[in-house]
Design a protein around this motif. Sequence first.
Motif, PDB file in Angstrom:
ATOM      1  N   MET A   1       0.859  -1.450  -0.182  1.00  0.00           N
ATOM      2  CA  MET A   1       0.109  -0.267  -0.181  1.00  0.00           C
ATOM      3  C   MET A   1       0.772   0.918   0.180  1.00  0.00           C
ATOM      4  N   SER A   2       0.257   2.516  -0.584  1.00  0.00           N
ATOM      5  CA  SER A   2       1.384   2.966  -0.842  1.00  0.00           C
ATOM      6  C   SER A   2       1.031   4.315   0.359  1.00  0.00           C
ATOM      7  N   ILE A   3       1.466   5.195   0.342  1.00  0.00           N
ATOM      8  CA  ILE A   3       1.799   6.233   1.509  1.00  0.00           C
ATOM      9  C   ILE A   3       1.033   7.574   0.535  1.00  0.00           C
ATOM     10  N   GLN A   4       0.593   8.497   0.934  1.00  0.00           N
ATOM     11  CA  GLN A   4      -0.547   9.873  -0.008  1.00  0.00           C
ATOM     12  C   GLN A   4       0.396  10.873   1.064  1.00  0.00           C
ATOM     13  N   ARG A   5       1.116  12.106   1.149  1.00  0.00           N
ATOM     14  CA  ARG A   5       1.257  13.054   1.958  1.00  0.00           C
ATOM     15  C   ARG A   5       0.563  14.259   1.624  1.00  0.00           C
ATOM     16  N   HIS A   6       0.136  15.325   1.887  1.00  0.00           N
ATOM     17  CA  HIS A   6      -0.453  15.896   1.310  1.00  0.00           C
ATOM     18  C   HIS A   6       0.262  17.295   2.170  1.00  0.00           C
ATOM     19  N   GLY A   7       0.472  18.631   1.797  1.00  0.00           N
ATOM     20  CA  GLY A   7       0.717  19.747   2.184  1.00  0.00           C
ATOM     21  C   GLY A   7       1.243  19.321   3.052  1.00  0.00           C
ATOM     22  N   THR A   8       2.902  18.662   2.553  1.00  0.00           N
ATOM     23  CA  THR A   8       4.135  18.238   3.761  1.00  0.00           C
ATOM     24  C   THR A   8       4.855  18.968   3.758  1.00  0.00           C
ATOM     25  N   THR A   9       6.185  19.601   4.238  1.00  0.00           N
ATOM     26  CA  THR A   9       6.910  20.023   4.705  1.00  0.00           C
ATOM     27  C   THR A   9       8.311  19.470   5.356  1.00  0.00           C
ATOM     28  N   ARG A  10       9.023  20.366   6.122  1.00  0.00           N
ATOM     29  CA  ARG A  10      10.135  19.545   6.149  1.00  0.00           C
ATOM     30  C   ARG A  10       9.814  18.711   7.517  1.00  0.00           C
ATOM     31  N   ARG A  11       8.428  19.554   8.595  1.00  0.00           N
ATOM     32  CA  ARG A  11       8.279  18.952   9.958  1.00  0.00           C
ATOM     33  C   ARG A  11       7.538  18.363   9.272  1.00  0.00           C
ATOM     34  N   TYR A  12       6.305  18.643   8.541  1.00  0.00           N
ATOM     35  CA  TYR A  12       4.906  17.547   8.885  1.00  0.00           C
ATOM     36  C   TYR A  12       4.152  17.391   7.994  1.00  0.00           C
ATOM     37  N   SER A  13       3.381  17.074   7.883  1.00  0.00           N
ATOM     38  CA  SER A  13       2.125  16.462   6.557  1.00  0.00           C
ATOM     39  C   SER A  13       1.010  16.999   7.263  1.00  0.00           C
ATOM     40  N   ASP A  14      -0.293  17.774   6.421  1.00  0.00           N
ATOM     41  CA  ASP A  14      -1.006  18.387   6.965  1.00  0.00           C
ATOM     42  C   ASP A  14      -2.310  16.769   7.017  1.00  0.00           C
ATOM     43  N   ALA A  15      -1.921  15.966   6.236  1.00  0.00           N
ATOM     44  CA  ALA A  15      -2.974  14.837   6.071  1.00  0.00           C
ATOM     45  C   ALA A  15      -1.962  13.778   5.635  1.00  0.00           C
TER      46      ALA A  15
END
Length: 117
Positions: A1-15
């Motif tokens: 399963m893939s992992i999708q990251r949204h709104g990703t910065t160096r420190r965190y992803s929004d979702a």
Amino acid sequence: MSIQRHGTTRRYSDAVVHNGTVYLVEVSALADAGVADQTADMLASVECLLAQVGSDKRQLLMATIYLADMADYDAMNAVWDAWVPEGFAPSRACVQARLAKPEYRVEIALTAAIIQD
């Protein structure tokens, strides 16, 4: 399963989406507002993030709400209760915590299901 990251910065992803589930954490951008306004702003942002990843507030599975001061519990709950659709309340915890910035009154960590067609 893939992992999708949204709104990703160096420190965190929004979702983060994995295996039909979305994980997100949100605070309000209204730094000088009271807890009711911060809660409403935060939940509006949550609703947008959920829509972006193919979910909505009827798909909530779990919520952890962090309050800087438990004296804000009733004011936060008034906004929360109006926001969550009747019959779709997730499991939920609410705790007092020292938040990352002193102007933050409320923060939320949510898990929701992705809407399956």
